[in-house]
Design an enzyme around this catalytic site. Structure first.
Site, PDB file in Angstrom:
ATOM      1  N   ASP A 218       0.790  -1.237   0.000  1.00 48.15           N
ATOM      2  CA  ASP A 218       0.000   0.000   0.000  1.00 48.15           C
ATOM      3  C   ASP A 218       0.816   1.278   0.000  1.00 48.15           C
ATOM      4  OD1 ASP A 218      -2.342  -1.210  -0.214  1.00 48.15           O
ATOM      5  OD2 ASP A 218      -3.064  -0.827   1.803  1.00 48.15           O
ATOM      6  N   ALA A 219       2.131   1.170  -0.063  1.00 48.87           N
ATOM      7  CA  ALA A 219       2.910   2.403  -0.126  1.00 48.87           C
ATOM      8  C   ALA A 219       2.840   2.945  -1.546  1.00 48.87           C
ATOM      9  CB  ALA A 219       4.344   2.132   0.259  1.00 48.87           C
TER      10      ALA A 219
END
Lengths: 621, 384
Positions: A218-219
């Site tokens: 999710d970065a």
């Protein structure tokens, strides 16, 4: 006989409940009763309920009669031209409001094509089944329900352009996005809420690809060039407020530069920004420890002697200064009065926030993530047309979450950006994916939205075709600058001598019960002791009575409050919290006697002379 | 009999391992090979032992506690399967570890003697165990207000099925109901007459109470279910009454079990209770697909039973037995422990972990355990 209740109070009886209600209904539709009155006939218990109270939730629906809507094409045309208003439809009985009770007696069709003879009402739009925020998600009908709620929750935390008169407002603790934009892919709710006038995000080019593994979990990887051009910049406004409080005896606080003889005077350097009135001037660049509002307070306790001698000397310093880690520029200083009529000084600090590693961003589909890497523009992959994405989003975020709307928004954003128009992405009623694909193909792009990308570092062509397009990205109010925290040493609590708690107090990070267990399980006994050494003290213990003795540092002598001066006293190392526990026992009139045993001779301390540090305490209560 | 070469290892290696070696090693083996094998076995054995100073209790607690967080809280329901709803999962594990006497679903597995275990009369035997109450034999209850009489019409078919005579019911009631006049009517009915000042009130109260009077079967056994396990029949019951079941002539007394640890403790003693705790815990853990090393389970059951009676892992059980005041006070209800300790003047010798963490001294475990034994040369010199 049917019982009739008005606002849940019994008012009387009618012979036929059904007829009674339908006659009332006809009156409401004929505009003889207010539209907010709701009526409901409960056949099961044979009772009629009429509601006129405020606070009920009522919602508008189109009336259906004999399987046909009362709303005609001609009326819709007139509405569009502005010749007919909403209120006209309501007073003509074409649209009526139902409350939760009355909904029980209605059969509502979602679309016009669903209507049968049994239906009584029609939804004005299928999007009505969503709330305000969840209908802001474009192409929401392609998604799992959970993702809609998450997407709308994220939007509530957006940094946006919340009010056009922000400069003259004294809002505190707010964020303001620089260069906000209207989304290319809109929904009808966007227009209804007038979101175009206070947008919450920016349109960016997103490529769905990994970048050296930095956008795992999710970065997001972000283009440094985009940040330099102003993407995601915001201003944070921080309040500093001080009030001249009044105390008993006609005393009160005083805003002003404190005199040097005031109790608790800081350094002259700390007051350097203050003007003669004790307030800071606008545009001063302030940092940690700088005084924003100078103030003095009267002494806390008035002894009888001092009452005759009310000089400035006894006043306390109570200025407002910036706490640990805070900094900014003074934006506005406001002098006003509080509700009680006291002098009130409000200072608004401004701080520019440029996106940095750890700041949180999201699309409108619950696909939130934090920046993990800011890549120089030169190293960003580029298309054959020279387009460089602003954000690189990891493909692994898609399959498990099934946010298809995310992908469709990307595609329609691309179409919108290339053709220079806004794309309607309203849930259920938006533009069709096939049409958008065809349009993309007509403009000379691959119809599935992918493009050939080239590695920004090596210039080599990527083997895979990369899905790239435009999306509306939102900066969320959770920024690392407000959260980052570390401590090696720092303030301690007065009572327990243990480190303070929380970022605001520059506190320590607790090594809790379960963390303690890990040390124990490894048998790392001395490491465990060291970790809990934060409140270590050496306490003199009287070997006669086993209580804490007193060390007179001036005479360098020890004495015991119960046994006197000629006693053997040993210094014992223990945690201050334990010493506090002993004191609390004593205040409960318990006698916590420490039995000291020499660790070398293993004999009780009555045989005096064991070195202090090597004694072991025993506790007797 | 063990071979001679292995006998010298008795005492250094456990008998189990020696026996295994004895059976696994070939008859003829060279000395060099034998030596090598034995030294490897010795090293392996020693490395699998808990080291001195290792905190086995805490490791056990964490090893059971952590997988416990993954267990589903809800009890598992086997809808439609011919098994009964039994509390399993976390609630059952908590129940076992708390050492509760009243557990939520008692259950027995009744093994039978030959020839009954082959299925002979299995249904009748099972039905015989099931307890019945009066309400199951009643067709109608009438109360005669004027005469303060109750007339109970019995269900003759139900009586026939259980082979119970109306006279027996009359006898049971006459014995159980003091102060009432019980008579058996000819048309298979019961006449109960109350007397005294509040006769009518008494008879009304009796109407509900009388329905629950125990008539036949074994008390506590509410449901029976004959099940085939392997090639024999077993009766699974809801409810448990070990004492009465053991009296039955059909039961294989060596194998009959219950899931009530308290019952096992009261009948078979503490060692059996320990085994039951182990068995029940493993059953739950296996159901949930959680693998915990057996030794952790053994340690917990040992700790629960070492005092001679089953103690729960709670402030009323094991924790209450801790010698240290500070350790007890740091668990739950500190005030009570401190007050009680103060009243008797207890001494805390600070021998365990929590106390030493509290006073910030090295805990007597791992590296903190060993001490140094040395001669102190001169007392007066060491004073410096």
């Amino acid at each position: 006989m049917t019982e009739v209740f008005l606002n849940n109070k019994y008012v009387g009886k009618v012979t036929n409940g059904k007829e009674f209600v339908s006659s009332l209904l006809a009156q409401r539709r004929g505009n003889k009763l207010p539209s907010s009155v709701s009526m409901y006939y409960n056949e099961g218990v044979d009772q009629v309920f009429l509601e006129t109270c405020s606070g009920r939730v009522i919602r508008p629906l189109v009336v259906i009669k004999n399987g046909k809507t009362l709303l005609t094409e001609a009326q819709v045309e007139k509405l569009e031209k502005g010749e007919l208003k909403w209120q006209d439809l309501v007073s003509q009985g074409i649209i009526e409001y139902l409350d939760t009770n009355e909904e029980e007696s209605a059969l509502v069709a979602l679309r016009e094509s669903d209507i049968t003879q049994d239906h009584t009402h029609l939804e004005i739009s299928p999007i009505d089944i969503f709330g305000l925020t969840s209908s802001l998600v474009p192409f929401g009908n392609y998604n799992q329900g959970v993702r809609l709620t998450q997407g709308s929750k994220n939007q509530k935390q957006a940094v946006g352009f919340y009010a056009a008169n922000f400069y003259s407002r004294m809002d505190m603790d707010v964020n303001l996005l620089h260069y906000p934009q209207k989304p290319i892919v809109t929904t009808i709710t966007n227009q209804l809420l007038r979101m175009d006038e206070h947008p919450t995000g920016q349109n960016v080019v997103v490529a769905i690809m990994s970048y050296q593994g930095y956008n795992m979990q999710d970065a997001i990887v972000i283009n440094k060039g985009s940040i330099d051009r102003g993407f995601g910049r915001s201003t944070y406004f921080r309040p500093v407020i001080s009030e001249e409080l009044r105390y008993s005896g006609g005393l009160s606080d005083e805003v002003g530069v404190p005199d040097k003889d005031v109790k608790g005077y800081r350094t002259e350097h700390d007051y350097r920004f203050l003007e003669d009135d004790g307030m800071i001037y606008p545009e001063a660049v302030v940092a940690e420890g700088d005084v924003i509002i100078g103030k003095t307070s009267p002494p806390r306790f008035l002894s009888s002697l001092e009452e005759y001698n009310l000089a400035q000397t006894s006043r306390r310093e109570s200025s407002m200064a910036l706490k640990h880690g805070e900094h900014g520029v003074v934006d506005q200083v406001l002098l006003t009065e509080s509700e009680e009529g006291n002098k009130l000084v409000q200072v608004r600090l401004r701080e520019q926030r440029i996106p940095e590693i750890g700041d949180k961003f999201t699309s409108r589909h619950g696909q939130k993530g934090v920046i993990s890497l800011i890549v120089p523009e030169a190293d960003i992959p580029f298309t054959s047309g020279g387009i460089k994405p602003d954000i690189l989003f990891s493909p692994h975020g898609i399959p498990s979450r099934m946010t298809v709307s995310h992908l469709i928004e990307l595609l329609s954003g691309k179409v919108g950006a290339l053709s220079g128009r806004y794309v309607d992405g309203t849930t259920f009623e938006g533009e069709q994916e096939e049409d958008l694909r065809a349009e993309l193909l007509r403009m000379g792009f691959r119809e599935n939205g992918t493009e050939t990308l080239y590695n920004g570092i090596t210039g080599g062509q990527y083997n895979a075709k990369i899905y790239i397009g435009n999306m509306y990205y939102i900066k969320l109010k959770h920024m690392v600058a407000n959260k980052i925290h570390s401590r090696a040493r720092g303030p301690i609590q007065l009572l327990t001598r243990q480190p303070t708690e929380g970022r605001a107090k520059e506190g320590g990070l607790r090594l809790g019960e379960m963390e303690k267990d890990t040390f124990v399980a490894h048998g790392a006994s001395l490491l465990l002791k060291e970790r809990f050494d934060s409140d270590k003290t050496e306490v003199p213990i009287c070997e006669g009575c086993g209580l804490v003795a007193i060390h007179d540092a001036r005479k360098n002598s020890y004495f015991c409050p119960t046994c006197g001066e000629n006693v053997e006293i040993s210094n014992i190392e223990m945690s201050y919290a334990f010493k506090l526990l002993l004191d609390e026992f004593k205040s409960l009139t318990l006698f916590p006697k420490l039995k000291l045993i020499s660790q070398i001779t293993k004999k009780p301390s009555t045989e005096a002379g064991a070195p202090a540090a090597e004694q072991k305490a025993g506790l007797e209560e | 009999m063990m071979r001679a070469e292995l006998k010298q290892f008795v005492g250094t290696l456990p008998m189990r391992i020696l026996e295994d070696l004895d059976s696994e090693l070939p008859e003829k083996i060279s000395d060099a090979k034998f030596k090598k094998i034995m030294s490897t076995v010795a090293v392996e054995y020693r490395s699998s032992l808990a080291e001195p100073g290792e905190c086995v209790g805490l490791v056990t607690a964490e090893s059971i506690g952590e997988p416990g967080t993954q267990m589903t809280l809800n009890t598992f329901h086997f809808a439609g399967v011919s098994e009964m709803n039994v509390t399993t999962g976390l609630p059952r594990l908590i129940e076992i570890l708390d050492g509760r006497v009243e557990i939520s679903t008692k259950m027995m597995e009744i093994y039978l003697k030959k020839p009954y275990c082959d299925g002979q009369d299995i249904r009748q035997i099972a039905e015989r165990f099931k307890e019945t109450r009066l309400k199951e034999y009643i067709r109608e209850i009438n109360i005669d207000i004027a005469e303060t009489k109750m007339h109970i019409l019995l269900d003759t078919e139900a009586l026939k099925e259980r082979k119970i005579s109306a006279a027996l019911i009359g006898k049971i009631l006459a014995k159980g109901l003091k102060g009432f006049d019980v008579k058996i009517d000819k048309e298979s009915g019961l006449l109960i007459k109350a007397s005294g000042d509040d006769a009518l009130g008494l008879i009304y109260k009796l109407k509900e109470k009388i329905k629950e009077v125990h008539i036949d079967g074994i008390k506590g056994i509410t449901q029976v279910l004959p099940v085939k396990r392997g090639n024999e029949y077993v009766i699974v019951t809801a409810g448990s009454n070990m004492k009465e079941i053991l009296k039955s002539e059909f039961v294989d007394t060596k194998r009959v079990t219950t899931n009530s640890i308290a019952e096992i403790e009261s009948i078979f003693g503490i060692e059996a209770a320990r085994e039951a705790i182990i068995k029940e815990m493993l059953k739950v853990l296996k159901d949930q697909g959680i693998s915990i090393d057996l030794r952790h389970v053994l340690l917990v059951s040992d700790a629960m039973t070492m005092s001679g009676k089953v103690l729960g892992v709670s402030r009323y059980g094991i924790v209450k037995e801790k010698p240290s005041v500070l350790a007890r006070a740091s668990f739950e209800t500190p005030i009570r422990h401190v007050i009680n300790a103060a009243m008797v003047g207890e001494t805390d010798s600070l021998n365990s972990v929590i106390e030493n963490v509290m006073i910030n001294q090295p805990v007597p475990l791992g590296t903190g355990l060993p001490g140094l034994v040395t001669k102190v040369a001169d007392k007066k010199k060491s004073k410096k």
